[in-house]
Design a protein around this motif. Structure first.
Motif: not given
Length: 142
Positions: A109-110, A120-121, A114-116, A126-129
């Motif tokens: 979840m953390e 967004q920023r 961070e990835a989301v 989303l960078d799944t890697e």
């Protein structure tokens, strides 16, 4: 694709909790949600309080949004069930070598948060890697 509003998400969780408490028949999704809610006794009072269902949860308040937290748990459970992004199931299994399932889910979840946030920023997908790398780093950090 199902894209519920904030109110619909909150209603789903509060109604599922109410049905559970009343001994009602739950759908499979409600059962999954109730299982998660049972793992979070700190949210039980919130799920029973109609005022909380309409509350805003700002960072300044220092409170975790129980509805967001539970929604992320459901999303992660779905990701794990279909191994999407590919490799998340293996990364989760690596976490389980040194943690229980709930702590492992919180690590994921953390990483997801961070990835989301970064996506967004930057205004990028989303960078799944990177998401998987964040999870894997935790798996090897203990």
């Amino acid at each position: 694709m199902f894209n519920p509003t904030r109110d619909q998400v909150r209603q789903f969780f509060t109604e599922a909790w109410h049905k559970h408490k009343a001994g009602g028949v739950l759908t499979s999704l409600e059962t999954m949600a109730v299982d998660l809610m049972r793992e979070h006794p700190e949210y039980h009072a919130d799920l029973e309080d109609p005022e909380i269902a309409n509350a805003d949860f700002s960072v300044e308040q220092g409170r975790t949004n129980p509805f967001l937290h539970l929604s992320m748990h459901l999303a992660i459970n779905e990701q794990l069930s279909i191994d999407q992004p590919p490799g998340i199931k293996a990364a989760y299994q690596s976490l389980l070598a040194t943690r229980d399932h709930h702590e492992a889910a919180h690590i994921i979840m953390e990483a997801l948060g961070e990835a989301v946030w970064e996506s967004q920023r930057l205004g990028t997908p989303l960078d799944t890697e990177k998401y998987l790398d964040l999870i894997r780093r935790h798996a090897t950090s203990r």
